[in-house]
Design a protein around this motif. Structure first.
Motif, PDB file in Angstrom:
ATOM      1  N   ASP A 104       1.225   6.953   2.036  1.00 47.97           N
ATOM      2  CA  ASP A 104       0.383   8.103   2.358  1.00 47.97           C
ATOM      3  C   ASP A 104      -1.101   7.754   2.469  1.00 47.97           C
ATOM      4  O   ASP A 104      -1.904   8.605   2.841  1.00 47.97           O
ATOM      5  CB  ASP A 104       0.558   9.201   1.303  1.00 47.97           C
ATOM      6  CG  ASP A 104       1.975   9.741   1.288  1.00 47.97           C
ATOM      7  OD1 ASP A 104       2.619   9.737   2.358  1.00 47.97           O
ATOM      8  OD2 ASP A 104       2.437  10.158   0.212  1.00 47.97           O
ATOM      9  N   SER A 105      -1.465   6.533   2.167  1.00 53.19           N
ATOM     10  CA  SER A 105      -2.858   6.123   2.197  1.00 53.19           C
ATOM     11  C   SER A 105      -3.350   6.014   3.643  1.00 53.19           C
ATOM     12  O   SER A 105      -2.634   5.552   4.528  1.00 53.19           O
ATOM     13  CB  SER A 105      -3.034   4.781   1.496  1.00 53.19           C
ATOM     14  OG  SER A 105      -4.370   4.374   1.568  1.00 53.19           O
TER      15      SER A 105
ATOM     16  N   GLN B 238       0.817  -1.206   0.000  1.00 53.74           N
ATOM     17  CA  GLN B 238       0.000   0.000   0.000  1.00 53.74           C
ATOM     18  C   GLN B 238       0.853   1.259   0.000  1.00 53.74           C
ATOM     19  O   GLN B 238       1.941   1.288   0.580  1.00 53.74           O
ATOM     20  CB  GLN B 238      -0.914  -0.005   1.231  1.00 53.74           C
ATOM     21  CG  GLN B 238      -1.916   1.091   1.265  1.00 53.74           C
ATOM     22  CD  GLN B 238      -2.897   0.921   2.427  1.00 53.74           C
ATOM     23  OE1 GLN B 238      -2.940  -0.112   3.071  1.00 53.74           O
ATOM     24  NE2 GLN B 238      -3.669   1.924   2.683  1.00 53.74           N
ATOM     25  N   ASP B 239       0.346   2.290  -0.638  1.00 56.70           N
ATOM     26  CA  ASP B 239       1.006   3.592  -0.658  1.00 56.70           C
ATOM     27  C   ASP B 239       1.154   4.099   0.779  1.00 56.70           C
ATOM     28  O   ASP B 239       0.183   4.096   1.536  1.00 56.70           O
ATOM     29  CB  ASP B 239       0.162   4.570  -1.487  1.00 56.70           C
ATOM     30  CG  ASP B 239       0.789   5.928  -1.603  1.00 56.70           C
ATOM     31  OD1 ASP B 239       2.028   6.033  -1.509  1.00 56.70           O
ATOM     32  OD2 ASP B 239       0.036   6.914  -1.771  1.00 56.70           O
TER      33      ASP B 239
END
Length: 81
Positions: free
Chosen positions: A61-62, A58-59
């Motif tokens: 910043d998510s 997952q990114d």
């Protein structure tokens, strides 16, 4: 025709309209395949599919917290190999 009657077409119609939950589901599935490819025999451990996805795929910043793969087969394959 079978996809139409089973409702599958309706569930994925959100992808065409830009529904964020539909895109999240697709990204989870892609991430699950990457996790399976990284550890195909041993898996990531019981209860760790969502955590492994958030930490490795997952990114950063998510703000979305995922606790599973939204697909029973992918969920089992990620956790148990």
């Amino acid at each position: 025709m079978l996809l139409f009657y089973s409702g599958l077409v309706h569930r994925f119609g959100g992808i065409l309209s830009g529904d964020p939950s539909a895109w999240n589901r697709v990204s989870l599935w892609k991430g699950a395949l990457r996790l399976i490819r990284a550890s195909p025999l041993e898996g990531w451990g019981k209860g760790n599919s969502g955590l492994a996805y958030m930490q490795w795929i997952q990114d950063p910043d998510s703000e979305i917290a995922n606790f599973g793969m939204v697909n029973s087969y992918l969920h089992a394959a990620v956790e148990y190999g």
